[in-house]
Design an enzyme around this catalytic site. Structure first.
Site, mmCIF file in Angstrom:
data_model
loop_
_atom_site.group_PDB
_atom_site.id
_atom_site.type_symbol
_atom_site.label_atom_id
_atom_site.label_comp_id
_atom_site.label_asym_id
_atom_site.label_seq_id
_atom_site.Cartn_x
_atom_site.Cartn_y
_atom_site.Cartn_z
ATOM 1 N N ASP A 1 0.822 -1.363 0.111
ATOM 2 C CA ASP A 1 -0.149 0.080 0.041
ATOM 3 C C ASP A 1 0.900 1.216 0.086
ATOM 4 O O ASP A 1 0.546 2.246 0.550
ATOM 5 C CB ASP A 1 -1.026 0.190 1.313
ATOM 6 C CG ASP A 1 -1.653 -1.303 1.257
ATOM 7 O OD1 ASP A 1 -2.220 -1.732 0.283
ATOM 8 O OD2 ASP A 1 -2.036 -1.681 2.476
ATOM 9 N N GLU B 1 -11.221 0.735 -3.905
ATOM 10 C CA GLU B 1 -10.366 0.973 -2.792
ATOM 11 C C GLU B 1 -9.195 1.980 -3.300
ATOM 12 O O GLU B 1 -8.874 1.917 -4.471
ATOM 13 C CB GLU B 1 -10.161 -0.291 -1.812
ATOM 14 C CG GLU B 1 -9.392 -1.214 -2.501
ATOM 15 C CD GLU B 1 -9.039 -2.232 -1.473
ATOM 16 O OE1 GLU B 1 -9.675 -2.378 -0.482
ATOM 17 O OE2 GLU B 1 -8.291 -3.333 -1.843
#
Length: 493
Positions: free
Chosen positions: A18, A228
């Site tokens: 991420d 997302e």
């Protein structure tokens, strides 16, 4: 002397997915969640930070733990105000909520603000520090002035942009089904709110800037709806909103002339299986979720993304590859490589660990699918029998006393490395393998002509020398197993 960069860009034992890259001063910093090596669920560890000189992005330095799970009041830390409404129970010792994907920005006061969401509490928290990679301290929750939180959008995967005209927070999670606790939520897609200069008070109502499953039909997002992983950047005249689509393996983007959007869908930047790249329909890796951001490092632009190791979804590693921004601001989809931040091919000299493979497939590529993933509290399913995967084992004298390698390469399995600059004078490659079978070297394509071959029949790691015939130039190297079953750790020119 600059250090040769590879993918993954951090040491093989580090698992920071991420990744949100930011250049502050003369260094590039990476902020991400933190998986456990060979973990069993997402984001099991505290936040750490790594940084590298902007003029030498292969030379990464560990900055240490910058924020712990137990610093958040929803995990029991002291808080002198009423807690916002949140889902689930307070975290307790041994059962703390996990720190999911964060982002960092330098605020109007010059301090650095860390935005994050704990796992599925539907609240975004903020921590603050005087330096990019120091010890962050909890500041507050993102709420309206009255302490309430808008019920539009899922408060998840925050991205933050601070400019002279305001502070913009992006967030969202938009699955095709309503999970428990989400039945009454309005989740049209990626959302944006403006924040006051205190960096935690919401001063506008949420606006949808990129369409999700509920609203994508008939829009540019229909085939790649927002799912997302919000990420935001401003380069020149354009604002770029990067996100993970419902396909999961790809990072897509939209463009706008304002940070308030709406962002027009423009395409895919990267897939962690190279799906869609030049029309590719078969993955070059076992795919999984993806999350990352764009960054300008000196005069080059890169997309940061992550891959999966151990055959599962829960041991992810950060990678990066160079992108090209065209004259109209658009970004063509790029190919994933082993070179990453090196800004050029790797030198065909010395020894290379095979964990830098950017292509890893079983014999029947049509069966290469997603990595293994279990639900919360569930045991991980068994890995597919034919699946090769990157892992490690204990070995004295190695970094961290760990030895990385590719396990379970069976007949037809391929490990690929893109790219190496060959001189054409290379006559031999030494490979470190164990097991029984033949290992072939093919050039440029996984099904190319055989440039060398060696047999192995040993239960222990052994070095085998392969005579090769190669031409000068920049080439992809693919190692293919013929019959048998091999583990593959290193190769040396």
């Amino acid at each position: 002397m600059k250090k040769t960069a590879v993918n993954p860009y951090l040491p093989f034992w580090e698992t920071v997915p991420d990744g949100e890259p930011h250049v502050f001063g003369d260094r590039v910093y990476i902020f991400g969640s933190h998986d456990r090596r060979n973990g069993t669920s997402f984001c099991e560890e505290d936040y750490v930070c790594w940084s590298a000189p902007a003029d030498d992005p292969g030379d990464w330095r560990y900055e240490g733990v910058i924020y712990r799970k137990d610093q958040d009041p929803l995990n029991g830390a002291t808080y002198d105000k009423d807690l916002p409404e949140f889902e689930g129970e307070l975290g307790t010792e041994g059962h703390l909520h996990c720190l999911y994907a964060p982002d960092v920005a330098q605020g109007p006061d010059g301090r650095f603000y860390l935005y994050y969401a704990l796992d599925f509490v539907n609240v975004i928290s903020v921590a603050v520090c005087d330096t990019p990679a120091g010890k962050y301290e909890f500041l507050d929750f993102v709420t309206r002035e009255d302490g309430s939180i808008p019920r539009t959008g899922r408060w998840f995967d925050p991205a933050i942009l601070c400019e002279e005209n305001g502070n913009y927070l992006y967030y969202g999670f938009c699955p095709p089904v309503r999970f428990p606790g989400m039945e009454d939520l309005d989740i049209p897609g990626a959302m944006m709110v403006k924040l006051a200069d205190d960096m935690h008070t919401i001063i506008t109502e949420p606006v949808c800037v990129a369409n999700g499953c509920d609203t994508a039909k008939g829009t540019g997002y229909e085939a790649h709806p927002f799912f997302e992983a919000s990420s935001i950047r401003h380069f020149g005249e354009h604002y770029y909103f990067v996100y993970s689509s419902l396909q999961g393996n790809e990072l897509c983007y939209g463009m706008a002339e304002s940070p308030e959007g709406p962002f027009e869908y423009k395409g895919v930047i990267v897939s962690n299986g190279d799906l869609g790249y030049k029309g590719n329909t078969l993955p070059v890796n076992y795919t999984g979720n993806n999350h990352g951001g764009l960054v300008q490092i000196e005069d080059k632009y890169y997309i940061f993304w992550h891959r999966h190791t151990h055959g599962t979804a829960f041991s992810r590693q950060g990678c990066a590859d160079q992108v090209e921004i065209l004259s109209d601001g658009t970004i063509p989809q790029i190919e994933i490589t082993s070179c990453g931040l090196n800004a050029g091919p790797l030198p065909a000299e010395g020894k290379w660990k095979t964990y830098i493979a950017c292509h890893l497939t079983e014999g029947d590529r049509s069966k290469v699918g997603q990595v293994v993933m279990g639900g919360p509290g569930e045991a991980l399913p068994e890995l597919p029998e034919e699946m090769p995967y990157i892992t490690e084992e204990e070995k004295k004298g190695e970094e961290k006393e760990l030895y990385p390698f590719i396990r379970n390469m069976r007949d037809g399995a391929v490990a690929g490395f893109k790219y190496f600059a060959l001189k054409g004078t290379e006559k031999e490659i030494a490979v470190t393998v164990r097991g029984r079978g033949a290992l072939q070297l093919v050039i440029d394509t996984p099904d190319g002509s055989i440039a060398g071959s060696v047999e192995c029949d040993s239960p222990e790691w052994t070095e085998k020398r392969m005579d090769i015939s190669v031409k000068e130039g920049v080439h992809a190297l693919y190692f293919r197993v013929k019959e048998g079953r091999l583990d593959f750790a290193e190769f040396a020119f």
